[in-house]
Design an enzyme around this catalytic site. Structure first.
Site, mmCIF file in Angstrom:
data_model
loop_
_atom_site.group_PDB
_atom_site.id
_atom_site.type_symbol
_atom_site.label_atom_id
_atom_site.label_comp_id
_atom_site.label_asym_id
_atom_site.label_seq_id
_atom_site.Cartn_x
_atom_site.Cartn_y
_atom_site.Cartn_z
ATOM 1 C CB SER A 1 -0.902 -0.142 1.354
ATOM 2 O OG SER A 1 -1.745 1.251 1.289
ATOM 3 C CE1 TYR B 1 -3.990 -2.631 4.832
ATOM 4 C CE2 TYR B 1 -3.379 -0.208 4.450
ATOM 5 C CZ TYR B 1 -3.519 -1.583 4.051
ATOM 6 O OH TYR B 1 -3.772 -1.953 2.580
#
Length: 269
Positions: free
Chosen positions: A143, A156
């Protein structure tokens, strides 16, 4: 260099998700033979339906990637069905959107297990055969938050930072072996993976979102081009690079967005 995906044996984790389904169809269109991995009964049923309706050259595998025996069994299923595998795509992941002081301890543990340990262990399962053959590719889908520590995504971001570091280190270890490592970093994607609050943030232009089909196409392109890294979406791809050199500039931009982010991360009406 270009990797021809025709008849390539590809194991895809997280295949039942929004990106996963699009990626499965895109890889199948290239002539790949697929192992589609899902965790739950519902995800497996969904994948079975996809394979049947789209007539994919694929097997569906049910496995909890946090379980060592299940990981070994998934790789063995590929060996039984196709004689081995040429590409591993670590796509499966979990996300918990909230400020860290409100984070649940179990959610932190699961983020590290699914987003970091599982891809590392899956790579470990497939590497011996790839090294013995002198060819193969491991694809880790991270990501842009693996390069930008983003408010509301602390656990995350930490897990994706770790996945990016692992990908870089492993790629350098494998230099000259014929086995490559690709790290792909999308920004937010318009799927059910993101909770409703994140979609609302996108509607109010606090972040950008891409369509899963667009992301899947670029993952395929990165694999075909044997890219080391691919950062998707502008300006996030630029910020990801910039954050490594001048993090204070990114700090300033995020400070401006923090009031809006706080509202959604804390669920304030």
């Amino acid at each position: 260099m270009s990797l021809d995906l025709r008849s390539k044996r590809i194991l895809l984790t997280g295949a039942a998700g929004g990106i996963g389904r699009e990626l499965a169809e895109a890889l199948a269109a290239k002539g790949a033979r697929l192992g589609l991995l899902g965790r739950t009964d519902a995800s497996v049923a969904s994948l079975d339906h996809l394979v049947a309706t789209q007539r994919l050259d694929a097997i569906v595998i049910q496995a909890d990637l946090t379980d060592a025996a299940a990981r070994k069994a998934a790789v063995w299923r590929m060996v039984q069905a196709y004689g081995g595998l040429d590409v591993l795509i670590n796509l499966a992941g979990v996300l918990d959107f909230r400020f860290f002081d409100e984070a649940d301890a179990s959610a932190i543990t699961r983020a590290l297990q699914v987003n970091v340990e599982a891809p590392m262990q899956m790579a470990r399962e497939v590497l011996p055969a790839m090294l013995g053959r002198g060819s193969g590719r491991i694809v880790n889908v991270g990501s842009t938050f693996g390069s930008i520590g983003y408010p509301g995504f602390a656990a995350y971001s930490a897990s994706k930072f770790a996945l990016r570091g692992f990908s870089q280190a492993l790629r350098r270890e494998l230099h000259g072996t014929g086995v490559g490592v690709t790290y792909v970093a999308p920004r937010a994607v318009r799927t059910a993976f993101n909770p409703p609050a994140v979609h609302l943030m996108a509607e109010r232009r606090l972040m950008h979102m891409d369509e899963p089909s667009w992301v899947a196409a670029r993952i395929v392109r990165a694999i075909e081009n044997e890219r080391n890294e691919a950062y998707l979406g502008f300006p996030e791809s630029l910020f990801a690079r910039l954050n490594g050199v001048l993090p204070s500039l990114v700090d300033g931009a995020l400070k401006k967005a923090l009031p809006g982010l706080t509202r959604y991360a804390r669920g304030i009406p």
